[in-house]
Design an enzyme around this catalytic site. Structure first.
Site, mmCIF file in Angstrom:
data_model
loop_
_atom_site.group_PDB
_atom_site.id
_atom_site.type_symbol
_atom_site.label_atom_id
_atom_site.label_comp_id
_atom_site.label_asym_id
_atom_site.label_seq_id
_atom_site.Cartn_x
_atom_site.Cartn_y
_atom_site.Cartn_z
ATOM 1 N N CYS A 38 13.591 -3.064 -1.834
ATOM 2 C CA CYS A 38 14.598 -2.023 -1.577
ATOM 3 C C CYS A 38 14.346 -0.821 -2.492
ATOM 4 O O CYS A 38 13.433 -0.822 -3.324
ATOM 5 C CB CYS A 38 16.005 -2.564 -1.814
ATOM 6 S SG CYS A 38 16.267 -3.109 -3.530
ATOM 7 N N CYS A 106 -34.591 -1.232 -1.758
ATOM 8 C CA CYS A 106 -34.756 -2.087 -0.587
ATOM 9 C C CYS A 106 -33.595 -3.078 -0.497
ATOM 10 O O CYS A 106 -32.744 -3.158 -1.380
ATOM 11 C CB CYS A 106 -36.081 -2.826 -0.626
ATOM 12 S SG CYS A 106 -36.216 -4.008 -1.985
ATOM 13 N N CYS A 109 -32.872 -5.501 -3.305
ATOM 14 C CA CYS A 109 -32.107 -4.933 -4.422
ATOM 15 C C CYS A 109 -30.610 -5.121 -4.171
ATOM 16 O O CYS A 109 -29.842 -5.466 -5.071
ATOM 17 C CB CYS A 109 -32.407 -3.435 -4.583
ATOM 18 S SG CYS A 109 -34.133 -3.019 -4.888
ATOM 19 N N ASP A 531 0.730 1.791 23.917
ATOM 20 C CA ASP A 531 2.178 1.938 23.822
ATOM 21 C C ASP A 531 2.586 3.145 24.673
ATOM 22 O O ASP A 531 1.826 4.106 24.802
ATOM 23 C CB ASP A 531 2.577 2.150 22.357
ATOM 24 C CG ASP A 531 4.059 2.399 22.206
ATOM 25 O OD1 ASP A 531 4.848 1.580 22.699
ATOM 26 O OD2 ASP A 531 4.422 3.432 21.610
ATOM 27 N N ASP A 730 1.929 4.410 17.879
ATOM 28 C CA ASP A 730 2.270 5.421 16.876
ATOM 29 C C ASP A 730 3.530 5.113 16.093
ATOM 30 O O ASP A 730 3.849 5.809 15.139
ATOM 31 C CB ASP A 730 2.441 6.795 17.549
ATOM 32 C CG ASP A 730 3.755 6.896 18.315
ATOM 33 O OD1 ASP A 730 4.163 5.886 18.928
ATOM 34 O OD2 ASP A 730 4.367 7.971 18.298
ATOM 35 N N ASP A 734 5.042 -0.628 16.321
ATOM 36 C CA ASP A 734 3.700 -0.941 16.807
ATOM 37 C C ASP A 734 2.832 -1.597 15.731
ATOM 38 O O ASP A 734 1.758 -2.127 16.043
ATOM 39 C CB ASP A 734 2.988 0.329 17.292
ATOM 40 C CG ASP A 734 3.675 0.956 18.486
ATOM 41 O OD1 ASP A 734 4.186 0.206 19.337
ATOM 42 O OD2 ASP A 734 3.725 2.197 18.561
#
Length: 851
Positions: A38, A106, A109, A531, A730, A734
């Protein structure tokens, strides 16, 4: 973290200017804190941190459970910050660190450094990126500190550097370091090439008749020339090829081998054989065996060093997108302070400052327009090709270009908190991540060098025992060629170079891909779940239809409806008023406004008693609406919300409001269909409204009446059926579905929580970006596969040829110099192929600005 950053670890640590692990006078750390529920918890954590000596700023984001702290590392350490939060009753999480690493060449490494880091207690994850020359490390600060991490890297034989920051200074420093390394390698190449010319000419004197006569085989003259050439070749080994010996020694100290080991052993074997042939030819049973290979040592080193230099040059182009984004950051801002206009460095702008932006200037910081209007070119941030009109109250993004008018804005986000700074940081983090396929390649690469060395020794033994005379000469040539042709560099670069360019290309289109994992998964998507509200539709109601009756025209109907709703806070009422204003309708004042719960509203407008509401209100007031019922049904079936309007007891008509479909939704869904992807719409709306929207945009299926908490369950059902699912949304509701999906895509104009839960953020807020993101993923992973096939194919074919498998059938034996040339070429080819992605063009249709 900032701007939708989702991590599997719990935090990020960086200096505010360089991302350097070395403490500065003003450092910044972000980390997650568990147990906050909270606003009281938020305040308690902030107070616990602010009370510490050395902490200058502490801010808690309760929705993401993250803490952002600015502190002086000279006065207080990270451990103290964590201890303070823990004493306040909460649980600080992990910390992440990015460091630069020098000396990597390489894939072996990469494996060596990752192994050294993960062996440390307190290290959760360690991802080393060969292309970026950096490591992203997640660790527990109470168990291991930066010094311990640095020691582990340096004890592995590599150098810890400052990681380039998401700033112009950081990129310039990185470019300068790469340029210096490139110039150093080119100097070494030219020296080795200069020595190689007389080496090649004088090692084969028979091609020049006069030379052949002066220095015949076995003559004193020939051995004298060989001795001179040997002395000339020695500095080539020690200086031009010095990095191979230091790299080999560092690896040997840790009982491992790398690319340097292969090159160093190969050229040294050729040089040592030549020394014996020159100094003590009598040790060989036959004169023909006393052959020198000075040219092999010098030419091989020259070609490999040239390949390394070209590789650095090519790798520098892979971060072009980051350079473009960083180039957007303005240097100064004009602010109003104490009633005066002052130009100040953009770093000194603070939240709340009034900033003046003139035509043709870059917008310095994120803000909200206070006065004036203009068209803003946002193409480099959002991918929108057309400037967007901005008016007071609208948000603008720092780094975008103001085109026409001048305006004042109120700064809302500055410094590292701006959208541009966060985008740059996210892109760099993503480019430093690994795709699942890269982890497999790293594991294979860890066994590559030892395997090649074993094969080279076996080849030597076979040729020595069973090869034609002079067998020792053939055996040495085959061993040296086998060691030199093997190329772990190409394997190590195949995936990260493509990911770096692909993720950067996504950023150019306003698509933030958070990790290599998300990029690899996106190519396999076969269902996209959208959505409805705020994703397919605009997310806010608009006035759509006017159906006048009983002598009213559209203007008259809209006038009394807007007057009745003027000042209303109900979304439907606001939509009617905005629609009237947009049409230039004069809105008179109403008298005696009354809200009738669950039914509608009433008031007196221009002396008429006006009602606006549903059929139940009309029935209660005995108003005849029968003539309007067909239109009401038509509008409702189209997914709109029609309401009745009456004046003095007679029906005046219908006013319809709807959450309208975005202009780009239909072409975006068509683009997904073109990619062979099924599109499903999910919504909490009723089936009739949902189906009306689905019909407009052409989705394949509709999941209606789905509660927010059930959306993730619907995604899970699709996954259980064997589908690879992307979820696009969005809103806060969701977030669980975005997290559940194989790839979560958040509309960038949506909420921070949705963005936080996603794998890909679509900054523009356009559904077209979904198809573009998938298309970029497909193009990038195709490029990765091309690189891997090329790298594995090169080694699979090249090593057996170098070992001499073609000699018994065709009499063909590969020269060490050709092997060196092809080895260098393979690495450059892989990086160059990855850079082809820089020319990728989206096949999707970009929406018009403002739609």
């Amino acid at each position: 973290m900032s701007f939708g950053r989702r991590r599997d670890d719990n935090s990020t640590i960086m200096n505010n200017s360089t991302n350097s692990p070395t403490p500065s006078a003003d450092a910044h750390i972000e980390f997650k804190v568990g147990g906050m529920t909270c606003g009281h918890c938020q305040k308690r954590v902030e107070e616990a941190l602010i009370d510490l000596d050395g902490v200058t700023h502490a801010r808690v984001n309760l929705s993401t459970a993250k803490v952002s702290v600015d502190y002086d590392p000279g006065k207080i350490g990270v451990h103290n910050l964590f201890l303070s939060v823990r004493e306040a009753g909460y649980h600080p999480g992990l910390t992440s660190l990015r460091i630069g690493i020098g000396g990597m060449h390489c894939a072996s490494c990469v494996s060596q450094i990752e192994g050294a880091l993960t062996a440390l207690p307190g290290i959760e994850t360690a991802n080393v990126n060969l292309t970026a020359a950096s490591a992203d490390i997640t660790y527990r600060p109470d168990e291991v500190n930066f010094q311990g991490i640095k020691d582990a890297v340096e004890n592995s034989g590599y150098e810890v550097k400052d990681a380039a920051s998401a700033s112009e200074e950081g990129i310039s420093r990185e470019d300068a370091a790469s340029d210096a390394e490139y110039k150093s390698l080119m100097r070494k190449f030219w020296f080795a090439a200069a020595v190689s010319i007389p080496n090649v000419a004088l090692m084969y004197p028979d091609i020049f008749p006069a030379l052949g006569e002066w220095m015949p085989m076995g003559s004193t003259n020939r051995h004298f020339v060989w001795a001179v050439l040997g002395l000339l070749t020695l500095p080539v080994l020690l200086w031009s090829g010095g990095q191979f010996y230091t790299g080999m020694w560092q690896a040997l100290k840790h009982r491992s081998a790398n690319m340097h080991t292969l090159i160093a052993v190969g050229v040294t074997a050729a040089y040592a054989y030549s020394v014996v042939a020159t100094v003590a030819p009598g040790l060989f049973p036959e004169q023909a065996l006393a052959e020198a290979f000075w040219d092999t040592s010098s030419v091989v080193i020259a070609l490999v060093v040239l390949g390394m230099a070209r590789e650095i040059k090519a790798k520098g182009r892979t971060s072009e997108a980051i350079r473009k984004l960083i180039g957007l950051q303005p240097k100064t801002a004009r602010v109003v302070r104490d009633g005066k206009e002052t130009d100040i460095p953009v770093e000194e702008v603070v939240t709340g400052d009034i900033v003046i932006v003139r035509p043709g200037e870059k917008i310095p910081v994120d803000g909200v327009l206070k006065e004036g209007s203009s068209a803003v070119d946002q193409s480099m941030i959002t991918g929108e090709s057309i400037p967007v009109e901005k008016t007071p109250g609208m948000e603008v993004i720092g780094g975008t270009m103001n085109k026409t008018g001048s305006f004042h804005l109120t700064a809302t986000k500055v410094g590292k908190d701006t959208a541009l700074a966060n985008i740059i940081r996210m892109v760099r983090d993503a480019q430093g991540s690994k795709a699942p396929i890269q982890r497999i390649v790293d594991q294979v690469s860890g066994y590559f060098v030892p395997t090649v060395m074993i094969l080279a020794i076996l080849a030597f033994m076979v040729w020595y025992d069973f090869g034609p005379e002079p067998n020792i000469v053939y055996a040495v040539i085959v061993m040296v060629t086998t060691l030199i042709i093997a190329c772990p560099c190409a394997l190590g670069l195949a995936t990260p170079t493509s990911l770096t360019v692909g993720i950067g290309k996504g950023a150019e289109y306003g698509i933030l891909i958070r990790s290599g994992d998300a990029l690899q998964t996106a190519q396999k998507i076969n269902i996209v779940v959208l959505d409805k509200t705020g994703t397919i539709t605009k997310g806010e109601p608009e006035l759509t239809d006017l159906v006048p009756a009983n002598g009213f025209d559209e203007t008259g109907l809209l006038t009394i409806a807007a007057s009745l709703e003027k000042g209303s806070e109900h979304p439907l009422g606001e939509a009617i008023v905005k629609g009237a204003q947009a049409r230039g309708t004069t809105i008179p004042a109403s008298v005696g406004f009354e809200a009738i719960a669950g039914r509608g509203v009433s008031a007196k407008v221009d002396g008429k008693n006006v009602l606006l509401g549903n059929a139940r209100l009309m029935e209660e007031r005995n108003i005849d609406i029968a003539a309007l019922l067909p239109d009401w049904e038509r509008l409702a079936n189209a997914g709109k919300t029609p309401v009745y309007v009456t004046a003095d007891g007679k029906a005046a008509g219908l006013v319809a409001v709807a959450d309208t479909v975005k202009a780009d939704s239909k072409p975006a869904i068509a683009a997904l269909h073109a990619l062979g992807i099924e599109v499903i719409m999910i919504t909490g709306d009723n089936a009739r409204t949902a189906q009306a929207v689905a019909t407009q945009v052409g989705v394949d299926r509709v999941l209606a009446d789905v509660l927010p908490e059930d959306k993730a369950g619907e995604i899970k059902k699709l996954q259980d059926a064997g589908k690879i699912v992307a979820m696009v949304g969005d809103g806060i509701n969701d977030a669980p579905a975005l997290a559940q999906a194989d790839v979560g895509m958040a509309i960038g104009t949506g909420t921070d929580v949705a963005i936080e839960a996603s794998d890909i953020t679509l900054i523009q807020g356009s559904l077209t970006s979904v198809a573009t993101a998938i298309d970029i993923s497909k193009a990038t992973m195709t490029n990765v596969r091309q690189n891997l096939v090329g790298a594995f194919g090169y080694n699979t074919l090249g090593i057996p040829v170098a070992m001499g498998v073609l000699y018994p059938f065709f009499g063909v034996l590969l020269s060490p110099m050709i092997a060196a040339l092809t080895m260098a070429f393979s690495s450059v080819t892989v990086v160059s192929n990855a850079n082809r992605l820089r020319f990728y063009k989206s096949k999707t249709i970009l929406p018009e600005a403002g739609t």
